[in-house]
Enzyme design. Structure first.
Site, PDB file in Angstrom:
ATOM      1  N   HIS A  45       0.750  -1.239  -0.047  1.00 28.28           N
ATOM      2  CA  HIS A  45      -0.077   0.038   0.039  1.00 28.28           C
ATOM      3  C   HIS A  45       0.765   1.202   0.144  1.00 28.28           C
ATOM      4  CE1 HIS A  45      -3.482  -2.154   0.514  1.00 28.28           C
ATOM      5  NE2 HIS A  45      -3.262  -2.731   1.649  1.00 28.28           N
ATOM      6  N   GLU A 149      -5.808 -13.576   5.082  1.00 26.63           N
ATOM      7  CA  GLU A 149      -6.682 -12.449   5.251  1.00 26.63           C
ATOM      8  C   GLU A 149      -7.983 -12.483   4.172  1.00 26.63           C
ATOM      9  OE1 GLU A 149      -4.729  -8.807   4.571  1.00 26.63           O
ATOM     10  OE2 GLU A 149      -3.440  -9.587   2.835  1.00 26.63           O
TER      11      GLU A 149
END
Length: 251
Positions: A45, A149
């Protein structure tokens, strides 16, 4: 240094560190001066390029911290570049199958345990030392952490975390919540049930557990449940401090 970190991680010791999303070696140094154990340079990110990543890893090494990199994906290019740049280990997001987990290990480790490419790089001291000894021992130092996740990983989580060569499982509650249809609500019972399911699978497999935290109480709670490696977020901490100060000055 990273070998010692790896052993401490496996023993479940308290290890505290930071996700660093800003391309800043100074931020890494701040964490080092404050006595933290590791940093995770976030390239999933965050915007840091490979030259900046190298400098951030140098800063971590100077302070005796493990320098890890969260790569954007599990591709050969993503994994090999940061390991060649001198990362002590990798954090790979969205590992949702045993096939992906095996590929991650293969790409992170040299033969015979894996298939990592050989190169003259910062990791190997640019070939100035005993190359034979380096390639024979480097796998003992390299840290391989996968992020579980995604909802699709839950039915096969025991098989994923049992893949040989994985050192730790990082539970990402934010993406896990979104995957389960509860974005922004990591406290939802379905999300917490999934978190527990992943943690228990890791415990059964004998691999370390890691996750995110925000407060000292989070660390104590997680440690009591068997998760010693806790990562904070420098951006969240900085924004929180800015907001708190602004709110105080508004009165």
């Amino acid at each position: 240094m990273s070998e010692g970190f790896k052993e401490r991680m496996r023993r479940g010791e308290r290890l505290l560190g930071f996700f660093i999303g800003t391309p800043s070696a100074a931020t890494v140094e701040m964490a080092g001066h404050c006595g933290y154990d590791f940093v995770i340079i976030d390239t999933e990110h965050g915007p840091a390029g490979i030259e900046t990543i190298e400098d951030m890893l140098r800063a971590a090494a100077l302070h005796g911290m493990a320098g890890l990199v969260r790569v954007p994906d599990g591709s050969v290019a993503s994994i090999q570049r940061v390991l060649d740049a001198g990362a002590d280990g990798i954090l790979v997001p969205h590992v949702s199958s045993t096939a992906i987990a095996r590929e991650v290990v293969e790409r992170a480790l040299y033969a015979p345990e894996g298939k990592r490419g050989v190169a003259l790089s910062r990791s190997s001291a640019y070939g100035t030392g005993d190359s034979k000894a380096y390639y024979a021992t480097r796998n003992r130092h390299t840290i391989v952490i996968i992020m579980v996740e995604d909802a699709e990983a839950l039915p096969v989580v025991d098989e994923i975390v049992s893949v040989p060569g994985i050192d730790a499982v990082f539970i990402g509650p934010g993406d896990l919540g979104a995957s389960l249809g509860h974005a922004g609500d990591i406290r939802h019972p379905a999300v917490q049930e999934a978190v527990t399911r992943i943690a228990e699978a890791a415990r059964r497999a004998g691999v370390a557990r890691a996750t995110v935290g925000r407060t000292a109480e989070d660390v104590r709670r997680l440690e009591a449940a068997g998760t010693g490696m806790v990562c904070f977020n420098t951006t969240a901490m900085l924004v929180g401090a800015m907001q708190a100060l602004k709110a105080d000055l508004a009165h």
